[in-house]
Design an enzyme around this catalytic site. Structure first.
Site, PDB file in Angstrom:
ATOM      1  N   GLU A 209      40.825  44.383  54.413  1.00  0.00           N
ATOM      2  CA  GLU A 209      42.180  44.660  53.907  1.00  0.00           C
ATOM      3  C   GLU A 209      42.871  45.777  54.697  1.00  0.00           C
ATOM      4  OE1 GLU A 209      41.209  45.638  49.808  1.00  0.00           O
ATOM      5  OE2 GLU A 209      41.715  47.723  50.186  1.00  0.00           O
TER       6      GLU A 209
ATOM      7  N   GLU B 145      43.184  36.735  46.093  1.00  0.00           N
ATOM      8  CA  GLU B 145      43.348  37.828  45.118  1.00  0.00           C
ATOM      9  C   GLU B 145      44.713  37.696  44.435  1.00  0.00           C
ATOM     10  OE1 GLU B 145      43.310  41.675  46.945  1.00  0.00           O
ATOM     11  OE2 GLU B 145      43.016  42.722  45.043  1.00  0.00           O
TER      12      GLU B 145
ATOM     13  N   ARG C 166      39.418  39.480  54.663  1.00  0.00           N
ATOM     14  CA  ARG C 166      40.232  40.052  53.585  1.00  0.00           C
ATOM     15  C   ARG C 166      41.631  40.496  53.985  1.00  0.00           C
ATOM     16  NH1 ARG C 166      41.165  40.250  49.085  1.00  0.00           N
ATOM     17  NH2 ARG C 166      40.894  42.393  48.416  1.00  0.00           N
TER      18      ARG C 166
HETATM   19  C1  GCO Z   1      42.061  45.411  46.649  1.00  0.00           C
HETATM   20  C2  GCO Z   1      42.322  46.786  47.089  1.00  0.00           C
HETATM   21  C3  GCO Z   1      43.625  47.382  46.809  1.00  0.00           C
HETATM   22  C4  GCO Z   1      43.938  48.510  47.757  1.00  0.00           C
HETATM   23  C5  GCO Z   1      45.390  48.748  47.786  1.00  0.00           C
HETATM   24  C6  GCO Z   1      45.760  49.900  48.665  1.00  0.00           C
HETATM   25  O1  GCO Z   1      40.964  44.955  46.910  1.00  0.00           O
HETATM   26  O2  GCO Z   1      42.958  44.832  46.094  1.00  0.00           O
HETATM   27  O3  GCO Z   1      41.251  47.527  47.447  1.00  0.00           O
HETATM   28  O4  GCO Z   1      43.777  47.733  45.490  1.00  0.00           O
HETATM   29  O5  GCO Z   1      43.261  49.656  47.413  1.00  0.00           O
HETATM   30  O6  GCO Z   1      45.992  47.590  48.252  1.00  0.00           O
HETATM   31  O7  GCO Z   1      47.127  49.944  48.793  1.00  0.00           O
HETATM   32 MG    MG Z   2      39.805  46.038  48.208  1.00  0.00          MG
END
Ligand code: GCO
Ligand code: MG
Length: 408
Positions: free
Chosen positions: A268, A345, A289
């Protein structure tokens, strides 16, 4: 035909979003998401101060060429700010192309490979009872997969765990509007490693084997700690363990892999395919991710996911509330079209956000569909957006019990 105007809209309906609007000389409007949580204005400036004038007059149909022009032409490649800006341009151009074709975007990506996109929800709670309530709530809504985060005895508020009680909302807001500096949280990996396996064990006892359980380590473990954790939780059959170690170190995943069969997800905070080169070619992960918003848009994500497909690695596109409904729509069109889809997600946006962004997604028994409107299927209402001024917000900082700054 060409790009006639480029506008950047910053709005804060409960949380900050940066949205790019591209309008063609024929009056077709395309939307792109450029939201970078906690650093929003840097991307807004990159777009309006540097890219907007370069885009005026360009042929809106030349998406690949525009992507390369912005990526290679900058000289300073990669990085979250640059790649979020490029992503917004790319999404807006795909939105325009699909609107001109009169088709939902997924049709231009090869058409649907499935009927709907399996999504996972965020179940969390400060203790097991609150967590179990959240899981029950999501199951009642039809979700078949949940990400599970919970408090650790002895530690206070932990990022990723909602402080709200049952019956409110079970998810959490990633960035706090807390004044001039981030909130600080406390962490201890030893207490976490001792506590978490028991939580998964109780979830399996209470909810059975059908439920897909995901967990986010949020970069907090060292490679050897993550290897131990992944091994310890094997009996509870996680769908994935996410971000077990800090993202910069691709070779850390080798160590985890050598010790466990728990599926691994990461990415991410990545922003190009190069962040995954070792991870994918050595098959060190199971899920990619990245967010479409932070990885250069649809053009770049499609290439990344096709590369992953060759190695049997699937998608798990990032979709927290800091991805705007425009970025979420881009993800859903890709999810529907690609063959190597894994899971998506899904953290639903609040009502104010959905007043500003009119979406056409549909949710049915744990699956989302992007809808069949031409383009991405999301329109921003500029008047509604104008009612919510930008409010500075920060993601938290994490410290160990002795005060040392730690990954979070
Ligand atoms: C997830 C995340 C998010 C991040 C957020 C940071 O897996 O969805 O870890 O919650 O922490 O996008 O801005
Ligand atoms: Mg995350």
């Amino acid at each position: 035909m060409s790009i006639a105007s480029v506008d950047v809209i910053v709005t804060s309906p409960g949380r900050n979003f940066v949205t790019l609007k591209i309008t063609t000389s024929d009056g077709v409007v395309g939307w792109g998401d450029a939201t970078l949580n906690g650093r929003e204005l840097s991307v807004a400036s990159y777009l309006s101060d540097h890219l907007a004038s370069m885009l005026i007059g360009r042929d809106e149909d030349r998406i690949e060429d525009t992507w390369q022009y912005l990526y290679r032409g900058a000289y300073w490649r990669r990085g979250p700010v640059t790649m979020a800006a490029i992503a917004a341009v790319d999404m807006a151009l795909w939105d325009i192309k699909a609107k001109k074709a009169g088709m939902p975007l997924y049709q231009l990506l090869g058409g649907a490979s499935r009927d709907g996109v399996r999504v996972y929800a965020h179940a969390s709670g400060t203790d097991f009872e609150a967590l179990a309530n959240a899981i029950t709530g999501y199951r009642e809504l039809g979700f078949t997969a949940v990400r599970v985060q919970t408090g650790v005895p002895g530690l206070g508020q932990i990022y990723g765990v909602s402080a709200a009680g049952p019956g409110v909302r079970y998810d959490y807001e990633p960035a706090k509007r807390s004044g001039d500096r981030p909130a600080e949280e406390t962490w201890d990996t030893r207490q976490y490693l001792n506590h978490m396996p028991g939580v998964f064990s109780k979830i399996r006892e209470e909810f059975g084997t059908d439920l897909r359980i995901l967990h986010d380590g949020h970069h907090r473990m060292s490679p050897i700690e993550a290897a131990r954790f992944a091994k310890d939780v094997e009996p509870y059959d996680l769908f994935w363990l996410e971000d077990a170690t800090p993202g910069e170190d691709q070779t850390a995943l080798r160590l985890i892999r050598q010790h466990s069969t728990t599926p691994l997800a990461i990415g991410e905070v990545f922003n190009t395919v190069y962040d995954y080169q070792t991870l994918i070619t050595e098959r060190l992960i199971d899920y990619v991710r990245s967010a479409v918003t932070h990885t250069g848009g649809i053009t770049a994500m499609k290439k990344l996911l096709d590369f992953a497909a060759i190695y049997g690695i699937r998608s798990g596109i990032h979709g927290p509330t800091d991805i705007s409904p425009v970025g979420m729509a881009a993800a859903l069109h890709l999810d529907l079209a690609i063959h190597n889809f894994g899971i998506q997600e899904y953290m639903p946006h609040n009502e104010q956000t959905l007043e500003v962004f009119q979406t056409s997604f549909t949710f049915d028994r744990g699956f989302l569909h992007p809808g069949d409107q031409p383009g991405l299927g999301v329109e921003l209402d500029e008047e509604a957006a104008g009612a919510f001024d930008y409010t500075k917000a920060y993601l938290p900082v994490n410290r160990l019990l002795d005060g040392t700054v730690h990954d979070w």
